[in-house]
Design an enzyme around this catalytic site. Structure first.
Site, PDB file in Angstrom:
ATOM      1  N   CYS A  76       0.857  26.927   5.486  1.00  0.00           N
ATOM      2  CA  CYS A  76       2.076  26.574   5.852  1.00  0.00           C
ATOM      3  C   CYS A  76       2.632  26.816   7.395  1.00  0.00           C
ATOM      4  O   CYS A  76       1.740  27.749   7.757  1.00  0.00           O
ATOM      5  CB  CYS A  76       3.609  26.810   5.036  1.00  0.00           C
ATOM      6  SG  CYS A  76       3.309  26.374   3.170  1.00  0.00           S
TER       7      CYS A  76
ATOM      8  N   SER B 188       1.375  21.751   0.390  1.00  0.00           N
ATOM      9  CA  SER B 188       1.583  22.207  -1.083  1.00  0.00           C
ATOM     10  C   SER B 188       0.149  22.691  -1.703  1.00  0.00           C
ATOM     11  O   SER B 188      -0.398  21.564  -1.860  1.00  0.00           O
ATOM     12  CB  SER B 188       2.410  21.007  -1.869  1.00  0.00           C
ATOM     13  OG  SER B 188       3.636  20.834  -1.038  1.00  0.00           O
ATOM     14  N   ILE B 189       0.177  24.038  -2.068  1.00  0.00           N
ATOM     15  CA  ILE B 189      -0.918  24.396  -2.912  1.00  0.00           C
ATOM     16  C   ILE B 189      -0.658  24.740  -4.325  1.00  0.00           C
ATOM     17  O   ILE B 189      -1.192  24.527  -5.338  1.00  0.00           O
ATOM     18  CB  ILE B 189      -1.563  25.418  -2.073  1.00  0.00           C
ATOM     19  CG1 ILE B 189      -1.823  25.124  -0.639  1.00  0.00           C
ATOM     20  CG2 ILE B 189      -2.764  25.992  -3.057  1.00  0.00           C
ATOM     21  CD1 ILE B 189      -2.986  24.142  -0.733  1.00  0.00           C
ATOM     22  N   ILE B 190       0.555  25.364  -4.527  1.00  0.00           N
ATOM     23  CA  ILE B 190       0.849  26.050  -5.511  1.00  0.00           C
ATOM     24  C   ILE B 190       2.348  25.593  -5.796  1.00  0.00           C
ATOM     25  O   ILE B 190       3.210  25.617  -4.918  1.00  0.00           O
ATOM     26  CB  ILE B 190       0.913  27.656  -5.765  1.00  0.00           C
ATOM     27  CG1 ILE B 190      -0.522  28.286  -5.567  1.00  0.00           C
ATOM     28  CG2 ILE B 190       1.766  28.223  -6.868  1.00  0.00           C
ATOM     29  CD1 ILE B 190      -0.813  29.603  -5.385  1.00  0.00           C
TER      30      ILE B 190
ATOM     31  N   ASP C 242       4.526  30.912  -5.927  1.00  0.00           N
ATOM     32  CA  ASP C 242       4.378  32.276  -5.592  1.00  0.00           C
ATOM     33  C   ASP C 242       5.415  32.737  -4.438  1.00  0.00           C
ATOM     34  O   ASP C 242       5.660  34.135  -4.199  1.00  0.00           O
ATOM     35  CB  ASP C 242       2.998  32.669  -4.819  1.00  0.00           C
ATOM     36  CG  ASP C 242       2.628  31.582  -3.886  1.00  0.00           C
ATOM     37  OD1 ASP C 242       3.316  30.550  -3.773  1.00  0.00           O
ATOM     38  OD2 ASP C 242       1.595  31.824  -3.134  1.00  0.00           O
TER      39      ASP C 242
ATOM     40  N   SER D  30     -14.883  30.368   2.189  1.00  0.00           N
ATOM     41  CA  SER D  30     -15.687  30.746   3.255  1.00  0.00           C
ATOM     42  C   SER D  30     -16.454  32.031   2.936  1.00  0.00           C
ATOM     43  O   SER D  30     -15.876  32.782   2.136  1.00  0.00           O
ATOM     44  CB  SER D  30     -15.109  30.565   4.401  1.00  0.00           C
ATOM     45  OG  SER D  30     -14.429  31.812   4.998  1.00  0.00           O
TER      46      SER D  30
ATOM     47  N   ASN E 178       4.167  31.508   4.486  1.00  0.00           N
ATOM     48  CA  ASN E 178       3.077  31.003   4.951  1.00  0.00           C
ATOM     49  C   ASN E 178       1.968  31.755   4.284  1.00  0.00           C
ATOM     50  O   ASN E 178       1.699  33.006   4.409  1.00  0.00           O
ATOM     51  CB  ASN E 178       2.675  30.965   6.424  1.00  0.00           C
ATOM     52  CG  ASN E 178       1.149  30.462   6.715  1.00  0.00           C
ATOM     53  OD1 ASN E 178       0.562  29.867   6.028  1.00  0.00           O
ATOM     54  ND2 ASN E 178       0.677  31.157   7.985  1.00  0.00           N
ATOM     55  N   GLY E 179       1.229  31.187   3.392  1.00  0.00           N
ATOM     56  CA  GLY E 179       0.071  31.646   2.666  1.00  0.00           C
ATOM     57  C   GLY E 179       0.092  31.650   1.161  1.00  0.00           C
ATOM     58  O   GLY E 179       0.954  30.684   0.511  1.00  0.00           O
ATOM     59  N   GLU E 180      -0.632  32.456   0.533  1.00  0.00           N
ATOM     60  CA  GLU E 180      -0.782  32.470  -0.899  1.00  0.00           C
ATOM     61  C   GLU E 180      -0.668  33.789  -1.580  1.00  0.00           C
ATOM     62  O   GLU E 180      -1.146  34.746  -0.964  1.00  0.00           O
ATOM     63  CB  GLU E 180      -1.961  31.809  -1.359  1.00  0.00           C
ATOM     64  CG  GLU E 180      -2.286  30.483  -0.994  1.00  0.00           C
ATOM     65  CD  GLU E 180      -1.288  29.403  -1.020  1.00  0.00           C
ATOM     66  OE1 GLU E 180      -0.720  29.597  -2.050  1.00  0.00           O
ATOM     67  OE2 GLU E 180      -1.472  28.302  -0.436  1.00  0.00           O
TER      68      GLU E 180
END
Length: 613
Positions: free
Chosen positions: A2, A51-53, A96, A356, A74-76
């Site tokens: 984000c 939107s990831i989780i 999260d 990566s 911002n992040g996970e």
């Protein structure tokens, strides 16, 4: 992934909602799925969401259950379910972000230290009237700020802060560092007045403008412990399996970059196994017969991935540089930046997350320079008055093809060990920087102190400390988020980093074999032709391109009246670099790339009204 922004005013003036919305909109590429802002008098927060989780929930800014604190994240946090179970908290979402807020609310720094993942976020405490900023341990995700007597502002990317500065001035120490290292070490940037939050740090800003910083994690000083080779391999395999398993946590499809080198091939193979197959992989080449795409296709066939190869052409490469410079907020320090973006832009049609192999070289001694660490350390003990002219003379007599020897001679001109280790990535030696910038060359920022460990471990420590976050991770974040794709590097789970610091040097560098322990793990799942083939990386034919149309463009930009290069650098020195390269007498591709990158960066920063998205 984000984008986050925030402003806290100390002068009693309210935050302008329209200005805050404009700052937030600047980061729309980081979060195309949603954009929201919140203001309350002298405080404002903004958020753009990828939107990831908990895709349908967890809209931000997100309030705590008691309405005392509000977060933009911002992040996970990959282990959010585990952390969630540890708290007696009235959770209202399945994501999260709320877990991170609860961890901060319940335990502060200690709670954040529970998290595993990559993050950069701000929390406004309405009762204490304090702003809290956190950046993840390794600096995978960026966080910038401006601190003035009237206000404090932060953002995921530097460009969102530029409208608050009035005028943009080049930070001279940042410029000096960039010429020396092709990266600007935190907390510096290339823009005067803008700073980076250091990795593993927590900043607190009070309503009256007082700023304090504390460190909740630091790059571990190497402390090897006794273990057999078999134990080292087993521990490394277990740490990577755990990290990759968590890196697959997402409510959207996850893919993997696959260059065909040992690191990306290992990550893709283990990820495919952990996911039960169905992985998508992506490789980039430049249409050269010796690029890595055939090796990537071979690995993709082994693991059964749905594989895509992207070819980057010279014209496309040239056309993308201004846009990607805007996205990076800095010059493109590596030609591979363009390839990473093209991969992400292609992958975005299929996935929102890419894995990566970044970080393996800096943890496990993958670069050829590490083989010379001890000899280089001894050479640096020679008096500078003897060492510098010898290195300069040797460089002038080196044949054009002796690229690595030229790198060594530049590093030998450095001041002290820390500067010498960092100078392996330098496009210009200390003498060359002096000729380029003249007598009024800006001073270099101080180097970080080196621990009392052997030269190899010192070199690794320094690369993890700065080069990794300030160049490679910055590239990965910015180039992928330019295409609205999140990048995750499993090697940089802090448990893997801490394990690497405990491994004996012999399992990192054995004879002339770097990353020995990683290659042993890879040998369990990959054939020798992938595990033991020589390291090559992205082979961008810059030397040839700079002798063609790309070089003509560089000449026009760098020598034009009013150019940044004409203002900052000695015109004769720049002309000599251009002429020697064009004639084929010398290969100055990385030096010309550095100067051209600075020129384009200055154009982009100086004309913020020009759309780069």
């Amino acid at each position: 992934m984000c984008g986050v922004v925030g402003v806290v005013r100390f002068d009693g003036a309210p935050v302008d909602p329209e200005a805050l919305a404009a700052m937030t909109q600047t980061l729309r590429h980081r979060g195309p799925d949603d954009l929201r802002t919140w203001t309350d008098g002298s405080v404002g927060l903004g958020h753009t969401r990828l939107s990831i989780i908990d895709v349908a929930g967890s809209a931000q800014p997100l309030w705590s259950a008691d309405r005392s604190q509000v977060i933009v994240f911002n992040g996970e946090a990959f282990n959010y379910r585990e952390v969630r179970a540890a708290y007696d908290y009235p959770f209202r979402t399945q994501g999260d972000t709320e877990v991170v807020l609860a961890a901060h609310l319940r335990e502060g720094e200690r709670g954040i230290a529970r998290l595993r993942g990559q993050f950069a976020f701000g929390v406004w405490d309405t009762r204490a009237r304090e702003l809290h900023l956190y950046r993840d341990r390794l600096g995978v995700l960026p966080l910038y700020y401006v601190h003035t007597p009237a206000f404090f502002a932060f953002a995921s990317e530097l460009k969102a802060l530029l409208p608050l500065l009035g005028s943009v001035r080049v930070d001279q120490q940042g410029l000096a560092a960039y010429l020396a290292q092709r990266a600007v070490p935190a907390p510096l940037t290339l823009v005067e007045g803008v700073r980076k939050v250091l990795p593993g740090h927590h900043l607190t800003v009070t309503a009256n403008g007082r700023l304090t910083a504390s460190r909740y994690w630091s790059v571990p000083v190497p402390e090897p412990r006794p273990m057999t080779d078999a134990e080292a391999v087993a521990l490394t395999r277990a740490a990577l399996d755990a990290s990759i398993g968590e890196s697959l946590v997402a409510d959207v499809p996850v893919g993997s970059l696959l260059s065909g080198g040992v690191d990306s091939s290992l990550i893709a193979t283990l990820a495919s196994r952990a996911a039960g197959g169905g992985l998508r992989t992506y490789a980039a080449g430049f249409g050269q017969p010796d690029d890595e795409t055939s090796h990537a296709e071979f690995v993709a066939g082994l693991i059964g991935s749905d594989h895509t190869t992207v070819v980057v052409r010279p014209k496309e490469f040239s056309d993308l540089i201004p846009k990607l410079t805007w996205h990076r907020d800095a010059p493109l320090s590596e030609p591979a930046d363009v390839a990473v973006h093209r991969l992400a832009a292609t992958a975005r049609h299929d996935v929102k997350v890419l894995l990566s192999g970044e970080g393996s070289d800096e943890l496990f001694a993958g670069y050829p320079k590490y083989r010379l660490a001890t000899a280089f350390d001894l050479a640096l003990r020679l008096p500078a008055g003897l060492r510098t002219p010898l290195a300069g003379t040797a460089r002038r007599w080196l044949p054009e093809r002796a690229h690595r020897a030229g790198v060594l001679t530049r590093a030998l001109e450095a001041d002290g060990r820390a500067d010498g280790y960092a100078a392996w990535f330098s496009p210009f030696s200390r003498t060359e920087r002096g000729a380029l910038t003249g007598a009024d060359a800006p001073s270099m920022p101080p180097s970080p102190p080196l621990p009392d460990v052997p030269p190899l471990e010192q070199m690794l420590y320094l690369d993890q400390h700065s080069w990794l976050s300030d160049n490679l991770l910055e590239r990965g974040d910015r180039m992928c988020l330019a295409a609205s794709v999140e990048l995750r590097p499993p090697f940089l789970d802090h448990r893997v980093v801490e394990l690497a610091a405990q491994l004996p040097a012999r399992v990192k560098l054995r004879g002339r074999t770097g990353k020995w322990v990683v290659k042993q793990v890879a040998s369990e799942v990959l054939p020798d032709r992938i595990v033991h083939r020589p390291k090559s990386g992205f082979k961008v034919p810059l030397d040839r391109w700079f002798r063609g149309d790309f070089g003509a463009e560089a000449h026009d930009r760098l020598t034009a009246p009013g150019s940044f290069a004409r203002e900052m650098f000695d015109a004769a020195a720049v002309a000599r670099l251009l002429g020697e390269h064009r004639s084929g007498r010398r290969n100055h591709d990385i030096r010309l790339w550095t100067l051209l990158g600075l020129e384009i960066w200055h154009d982009v920063v100086a004309t913020p009204s020009v759309s780069r998205s």
